[in-house]
Scaffold this motif. Sequence first.
Motif, mmCIF file in Angstrom:
data_model
loop_
_atom_site.group_PDB
_atom_site.id
_atom_site.type_symbol
_atom_site.label_atom_id
_atom_site.label_comp_id
_atom_site.label_asym_id
_atom_site.label_seq_id
_atom_site.Cartn_x
_atom_site.Cartn_y
_atom_site.Cartn_z
ATOM 1 N N GLY A 90 0.860 -1.079 -0.056
ATOM 2 C CA GLY A 90 0.115 -0.121 0.080
ATOM 3 C C GLY A 90 0.940 1.190 -0.037
ATOM 4 O O GLY A 90 2.090 1.365 0.563
ATOM 5 N N ASP A 91 0.324 2.201 -0.631
ATOM 6 C CA ASP A 91 0.990 3.588 -0.737
ATOM 7 C C ASP A 91 0.303 4.563 0.013
ATOM 8 O O ASP A 91 -1.043 4.851 -0.358
ATOM 9 C CB ASP A 91 1.303 4.063 -2.207
ATOM 10 N N LEU A 92 0.948 5.359 1.138
ATOM 11 C CA LEU A 92 0.069 5.981 2.283
ATOM 12 C C LEU A 92 0.470 7.527 2.062
ATOM 13 O O LEU A 92 1.644 7.728 2.068
ATOM 14 C CB LEU A 92 0.339 5.443 3.545
ATOM 15 N N CYS A 106 -1.823 3.581 -11.756
ATOM 16 C CA CYS A 106 -0.631 3.559 -10.648
ATOM 17 C C CYS A 106 -1.161 4.331 -9.423
ATOM 18 O O CYS A 106 -1.982 5.012 -9.069
ATOM 19 C CB CYS A 106 0.471 4.702 -11.420
ATOM 20 N N CYS A 107 -0.179 4.048 -8.527
ATOM 21 C CA CYS A 107 -0.545 4.597 -6.958
ATOM 22 C C CYS A 107 -0.957 6.096 -7.282
ATOM 23 O O CYS A 107 -1.803 6.659 -6.384
ATOM 24 C CB CYS A 107 0.494 4.344 -6.026
ATOM 25 N N HIS A 108 0.131 7.122 -7.869
ATOM 26 C CA HIS A 108 -0.189 8.349 -8.109
ATOM 27 C C HIS A 108 -1.710 8.718 -8.359
ATOM 28 O O HIS A 108 -2.405 9.453 -7.884
ATOM 29 C CB HIS A 108 0.949 8.810 -8.743
ATOM 30 N N THR A 153 -3.768 0.699 -3.170
ATOM 31 C CA THR A 153 -3.338 -0.707 -3.329
ATOM 32 C C THR A 153 -2.559 -0.652 -4.597
ATOM 33 O O THR A 153 -3.239 -0.577 -5.730
ATOM 34 C CB THR A 153 -4.604 -1.507 -3.224
ATOM 35 N N CYS A 154 -1.256 -0.774 -4.438
ATOM 36 C CA CYS A 154 -0.493 -0.508 -5.550
ATOM 37 C C CYS A 154 -0.802 -1.818 -6.797
ATOM 38 O O CYS A 154 -0.842 -2.964 -6.258
ATOM 39 C CB CYS A 154 0.882 -0.846 -5.145
ATOM 40 N N PRO A 155 -0.712 -1.515 -7.785
ATOM 41 C CA PRO A 155 -0.862 -2.219 -8.960
ATOM 42 C C PRO A 155 0.150 -3.441 -9.087
ATOM 43 O O PRO A 155 0.129 -4.482 -9.945
ATOM 44 C CB PRO A 155 -0.972 -1.607 -10.162
ATOM 45 N N GLY A 156 1.516 -3.263 -8.452
ATOM 46 C CA GLY A 156 2.422 -4.109 -8.451
ATOM 47 C C GLY A 156 1.903 -5.437 -7.343
ATOM 48 O O GLY A 156 2.839 -6.248 -7.264
ATOM 49 N N ARG A 189 6.265 6.744 -5.375
ATOM 50 C CA ARG A 189 5.040 5.950 -5.514
ATOM 51 C C ARG A 189 5.113 5.682 -7.047
ATOM 52 O O ARG A 189 5.670 6.582 -7.984
ATOM 53 C CB ARG A 189 3.792 7.029 -5.427
ATOM 54 N N CYS A 190 4.565 4.666 -7.647
ATOM 55 C CA CYS A 190 4.461 4.340 -9.202
ATOM 56 C C CYS A 190 3.360 5.465 -9.744
ATOM 57 O O CYS A 190 2.484 5.889 -8.960
ATOM 58 C CB CYS A 190 3.863 3.135 -9.356
ATOM 59 N N ASP A 191 3.758 6.172 -10.776
ATOM 60 C CA ASP A 191 3.193 7.105 -11.161
ATOM 61 C C ASP A 191 3.020 6.990 -12.928
ATOM 62 O O ASP A 191 3.888 6.277 -13.467
ATOM 63 C CB ASP A 191 3.591 8.379 -11.027
HETATM 64 ZN ZN LIG Z 1 2.480 1.552 -6.554
#
Ligand SMILES: [Zn+2]
Length: 286
Positions: A80-82, A167-169, A237-240, A150-152
């Motif tokens: 997770g990216d917070l 992406c998380c962004h 919830t990161c796509p990774g 963060r992934c973007d």
């Molecule tokens: Zn991500």
Amino acid sequence: MSEAPVHAPPADAETRRAAEPLVCYQVEQLPPNNLALYQQAREGLQRVDEVLVPPRDGRCFEVPAGHFFRIHSVDGPQVGDLNLWNAHDLSERFFSGKTRQLHATHVSTGDRLWSTLPGLRPMATITQDTLDWYGWDADGGGIHDVIGTRCDPYTNHLLKGVDYHHCCHSNLTRALVAATGLPAQQAELHVHDVLNVFMCTGFTRDTHQYFMKASPVRPGDFIEFFAEMDLLGALSTCPGGDCGSSHSDDSTPCYPLRVEILEPAEGALGDWTPPARSGYPRSHGL
Ligand SMILES: [Zn+2]
């Protein structure tokens, strides 16, 4: 360094390299972290709210000062990216770079998540971490990093030439739009460098490049925080998924994350008050 050096080392190169490393900040000088009080207060916690973040998506949640929030792994290993903001002033937000300098590349129980300048105060303190057993692995990896951003979709466009919207962004942006009603392009500017919850990362030994590996998180694991101020949080919830293979695409299995908001019993915090903003007068020598 992507290119081989073109300058020969000086005669005293080894002496220069042997200079003693110093930890930059005297973290012992930080105000004490109140962990003992929070550990006591968490004995009588009552759940007051819950938010389920679907896979490859984002959701916001609010946590009043003096409450706790927990991020739970459910169904399968998921990173997770917070993001965190002062609920009353989005310009005060989580400062991952300073948190990294004050604590370490990866954070766990007792570490605080600090806010941006000019506030520079704790936004949250980590009070429990079921992955604290992991420590540092043989690759130099650790859990819950404050190094990755963060992934973007911009980096993805740059590297792969394709547009990916989960992406998380973007997940964090959509969550903030839903919570605030801000137009997307304004909301996006409030999205910031994250705490990478449950993510296992480090730097390669030979080239010092940022690496990720499959997260050791499993359903039942959680990380818990004490809110030092009224918080607006957003979690992606990161796509990774577990970040063990790829990210910024739809090919990896992804799972939800559950956020619980918990209230301590009446009086459990004694005379605790939220931390004040930095006392620096902002005059900058002018
Ligand atoms: Zn991500």
